[in-house]
Motif scaffolding. Structure first.
Motif, PDB file in Angstrom:
ATOM      1  N   THR A 112      45.333  47.610  32.497  1.00 15.11           N
ATOM      2  CA  THR A 112      44.054  47.330  31.870  1.00 15.11           C
ATOM      3  C   THR A 112      42.960  48.156  32.518  1.00 15.11           C
ATOM      4  O   THR A 112      43.078  48.622  33.649  1.00 15.11           O
ATOM      5  CB  THR A 112      43.682  45.842  32.014  1.00 15.11           C
ATOM      6  OG1 THR A 112      43.561  45.539  33.416  1.00 15.11           O
ATOM      7  CG2 THR A 112      44.743  44.955  31.408  1.00 15.11           C
ATOM      8  N   SER A 114      38.583  47.866  33.035  1.00 18.82           N
ATOM      9  CA  SER A 114      37.630  46.764  32.967  1.00 18.82           C
ATOM     10  C   SER A 114      36.265  47.161  33.454  1.00 18.82           C
ATOM     11  O   SER A 114      36.080  48.128  34.175  1.00 18.82           O
ATOM     12  CB  SER A 114      38.138  45.574  33.797  1.00 18.82           C
ATOM     13  OG  SER A 114      38.138  45.904  35.167  1.00 18.82           O
ATOM     14  N   THR A 134      32.952  44.594  34.847  1.00 23.44           N
ATOM     15  CA  THR A 134      32.482  43.230  35.066  1.00 23.44           C
ATOM     16  C   THR A 134      31.018  43.290  35.436  1.00 23.44           C
ATOM     17  O   THR A 134      30.620  44.039  36.318  1.00 23.44           O
ATOM     18  CB  THR A 134      33.273  42.556  36.198  1.00 23.44           C
ATOM     19  OG1 THR A 134      34.653  42.634  35.900  1.00 23.44           O
ATOM     20  CG2 THR A 134      32.863  41.102  36.352  1.00 23.44           C
ATOM     21  N   TRP A 139      35.912  48.056  24.723  1.00 21.78           N
ATOM     22  CA  TRP A 139      35.747  47.131  25.837  1.00 21.78           C
ATOM     23  C   TRP A 139      34.453  47.375  26.607  1.00 21.78           C
ATOM     24  O   TRP A 139      33.901  46.468  27.231  1.00 21.78           O
ATOM     25  CB  TRP A 139      36.939  47.227  26.786  1.00 21.78           C
ATOM     26  CG  TRP A 139      37.122  48.571  27.420  1.00 21.78           C
ATOM     27  CD1 TRP A 139      37.772  49.649  26.907  1.00 21.78           C
ATOM     28  CD2 TRP A 139      36.630  48.976  28.700  1.00 21.78           C
ATOM     29  NE1 TRP A 139      37.731  50.713  27.781  1.00 21.78           N
ATOM     30  CE2 TRP A 139      37.037  50.323  28.896  1.00 21.78           C
ATOM     31  CE3 TRP A 139      35.904  48.339  29.703  1.00 21.78           C
ATOM     32  CZ2 TRP A 139      36.726  51.040  30.043  1.00 21.78           C
ATOM     33  CZ3 TRP A 139      35.593  49.063  30.862  1.00 21.78           C
ATOM     34  CH2 TRP A 139      35.996  50.389  31.019  1.00 21.78           C
ATOM     35  N   ARG A 171      32.149  40.458  31.280  1.00 14.42           N
ATOM     36  CA  ARG A 171      33.334  41.206  31.669  1.00 14.42           C
ATOM     37  C   ARG A 171      34.013  41.804  30.444  1.00 14.42           C
ATOM     38  O   ARG A 171      34.172  41.149  29.420  1.00 14.42           O
ATOM     39  CB  ARG A 171      34.302  40.283  32.399  1.00 14.42           C
ATOM     40  CG  ARG A 171      35.571  40.965  32.893  1.00 14.42           C
ATOM     41  CD  ARG A 171      36.411  39.995  33.700  1.00 14.42           C
ATOM     42  NE  ARG A 171      37.692  40.571  34.089  1.00 14.42           N
ATOM     43  CZ  ARG A 171      38.624  39.913  34.761  1.00 14.42           C
ATOM     44  NH1 ARG A 171      38.399  38.665  35.135  1.00 14.42           N
ATOM     45  NH2 ARG A 171      39.763  40.508  35.059  1.00 14.42           N
ATOM     46  N   GLU A 209      37.509  44.092  29.193  1.00 15.68           N
ATOM     47  CA  GLU A 209      38.837  44.553  29.580  1.00 15.68           C
ATOM     48  C   GLU A 209      39.513  45.225  28.395  1.00 15.68           C
ATOM     49  O   GLU A 209      39.279  44.853  27.242  1.00 15.68           O
ATOM     50  CB  GLU A 209      39.724  43.391  30.032  1.00 15.68           C
ATOM     51  CG  GLU A 209      39.220  42.633  31.246  1.00 15.68           C
ATOM     52  CD  GLU A 209      39.468  43.356  32.550  1.00 15.68           C
ATOM     53  OE1 GLU A 209      40.149  44.406  32.525  1.00 15.68           O
ATOM     54  OE2 GLU A 209      38.987  42.878  33.587  1.00 15.68           O
ATOM     55  N   MET A 251      46.270  38.934  30.951  1.00 17.84           N
ATOM     56  CA  MET A 251      44.844  39.239  30.938  1.00 17.84           C
ATOM     57  C   MET A 251      44.075  38.217  30.099  1.00 17.84           C
ATOM     58  O   MET A 251      42.992  37.763  30.493  1.00 17.84           O
ATOM     59  CB  MET A 251      44.602  40.648  30.408  1.00 17.84           C
ATOM     60  CG  MET A 251      43.128  41.049  30.413  1.00 17.84           C
ATOM     61  SD  MET A 251      42.291  40.761  32.007  1.00 17.84           S
ATOM     62  CE  MET A 251      43.136  41.936  33.044  1.00 17.84           C
ATOM     63  N   LEU A 308      37.809  41.192  25.331  1.00 18.26           N
ATOM     64  CA  LEU A 308      39.120  41.791  25.565  1.00 18.26           C
ATOM     65  C   LEU A 308      39.488  42.659  24.372  1.00 18.26           C
ATOM     66  O   LEU A 308      39.534  42.189  23.244  1.00 18.26           O
ATOM     67  CB  LEU A 308      40.182  40.709  25.764  1.00 18.26           C
ATOM     68  CG  LEU A 308      41.632  41.185  25.922  1.00 18.26           C
ATOM     69  CD1 LEU A 308      41.774  42.097  27.133  1.00 18.26           C
ATOM     70  CD2 LEU A 308      42.578  40.003  26.021  1.00 18.26           C
TER      71      LEU A 308
END
Length: 387
Positions: free
Chosen positions: A2, A4, A6, A242, A251, A253, A266, A283
């Motif tokens: 993944t 990401s 955040t 994402w 966040r 991902e 996830m 996500l």
């Protein structure tokens, strides 16, 4: 694998919004949009993740993915036989995301989806016969036969739609998360959508509210890379979907949507964070649509290379091969699961075929949740006035 980002989410009680960061931290590989599943993880079928899992769990995931595949293939056949009418969109190629999400959610969590939702209804626990009966327009279906393919709904399993309008489910999902927050419950809302939905106003409005108010909702974007018939690169100025989470300090991902364990893990992490900390998240699950947008779409806009890539990343075949390589399945047990699934799908079709059509007199029964003064119950061509 993944990628990401955040970011901090301000409290709902904050009177002044926190200053936005000038830029999100760079993530290794974040700019690489290579979506070939072999490049997104090790490609070793007998990897450590499989070795660490209970074999029964692994076989169960395969069985569920296979069931969604065979159910949708039978749905396409029934459509061609004119047993199913209206629009019909299939989860072919999305099975790993469907099943991975289902494994990550609690039975009490709520799920809102778009119109490509048959597999999600099954993963949420609705009886297959009721799902097929709804497709057939029968009174034993999830919406009493009045909704059809795009309107699966079941309060018992907390599958709250099935929405035919692109993005129509997104504000409603945020509203459900707000209700959970007011009640102080520990349930979570998952809101599934296609990548095209990320370009509508309601998407951004909903993420903004969810972040401002710290609501327990996870937004799941299914990026099959082809919208209705246009690639995500040609329709989105920022095709790394994402990353849009950073605009709302939540966040974000990206996960390989053809890897059932990656999706499960996830999605589970984001759902549990939303449950404990009231932090929403986005996500993006990247997969390949194996067929056209709907059952009547020949998908002539796709190149031969794109079709070949999609087929080579078939999540059901890849998972079966991985389990065979790891010794979790053998040819006999795989064949037994095929037979079991075939019988279960046949049972669902038999149930739908044997179910009655709705009575015309029930056409208006579910217009309103409670009686409404002046509600007209006239059928088409009924006289406006009677003598």
């Amino acid at each position: 694998m993944t990628t990401s980002t955040t970011a901090r989410t301000p409290s709902r009680k904050t009177t002044r919004p926190a200053a936005a960061r000038s830029s999100a931290p760079a993530q290794p590989g974040a700019e690489n949009r290579e979506t070939d599943a072999a490049a997104q993880h090790s490609g070793d079928a007998a990897d450590a993740r499989i070795a660490a899992e209970d074999p029964g769990t692994l076989r169960g995931l395969y069985r569920d993915m296979l069931f969604v595949r065979r159910f949708e293939e039978r749905t396409a056949q029934s459509y061609q036989q004119a047993k199913i009418g209206g629009y019909c969109h299939l989860n072919l190629g999305e099975e790993a995301t469907v099943v991975g999400l289902g494994a990550a959610m609690r039975p009490t969590d709520y799920l809102f989806t778009n119109y490509r939702e048959h597999g999600y209804a099954l993963a949420k626990g609705i009886e297959p016969g009721r799902v097929m009966a709804e497709l057939y327009g029968r009174s034993t279906g999830t919406s009493k036969g009045w909704g059809g393919s795009m309107h699966m709904y079941d309060t018992a399993t907390r599958m709250l739609g099935g929405y035919a309008i692109v993005g129509g489910q997104v504000p409603l999902a945020v509203g459900a998360a707000l209700a959970i927050d007011y009640r102080g419950d520990d349930d979570v809302v998952v809101c599934q959508m296609g990548e095209g939905t990320t370009n509508i106003g309601a998407f951004h409005e909903s993420l903004n509210i969810a972040a401002l108010w710290n609501l327990p909702v996870v937004f799941l974007v299914i990026n099959n890379q082809t919208g209705m018939g246009t690639t995500v690169e040609r329709s989105s100025a920022e095709p790394d979907l994402w990353k849009r989470a950073a605009s709302y300090r939540m966040r974000g991902e990206r996960v390989d949507g053809t890897d059932v364990l990656a999706v499960r893990d996830m999605a589970g992490e984001l759902i549990e964070t939303a449950r404990r900390e009231r932090k929403p998240a986005l996500l993006e699950a990247v997969s390949h649509r194996l067929k056209g947008h709907s059952v009547v779409d020949p998908a002539r806009y796709r190149t031969e290379d794109a079709v070949a890539t999609a087929r080579s990343n078939d999540p059901v075949d890849r998972w079966r091969d991985a389990l065979l390589t790891a010794g979790v399945l053998d040819e006999d047990s795989a064949a037994a699961l095929e037979a079991e699934v075939a019988d279960a799908v046949a049972d669902a079709v038999e149930f739908a075929d044997a179910s009655p059509h709705p009575e015309p007199s029930s056409l208006f029964d579910f217009n309103y949740a409670t009686p409404v003064a002046g509600d007209s119950r006239r059928l088409p061509a009924d006289p406006l006035f009677t003598t």
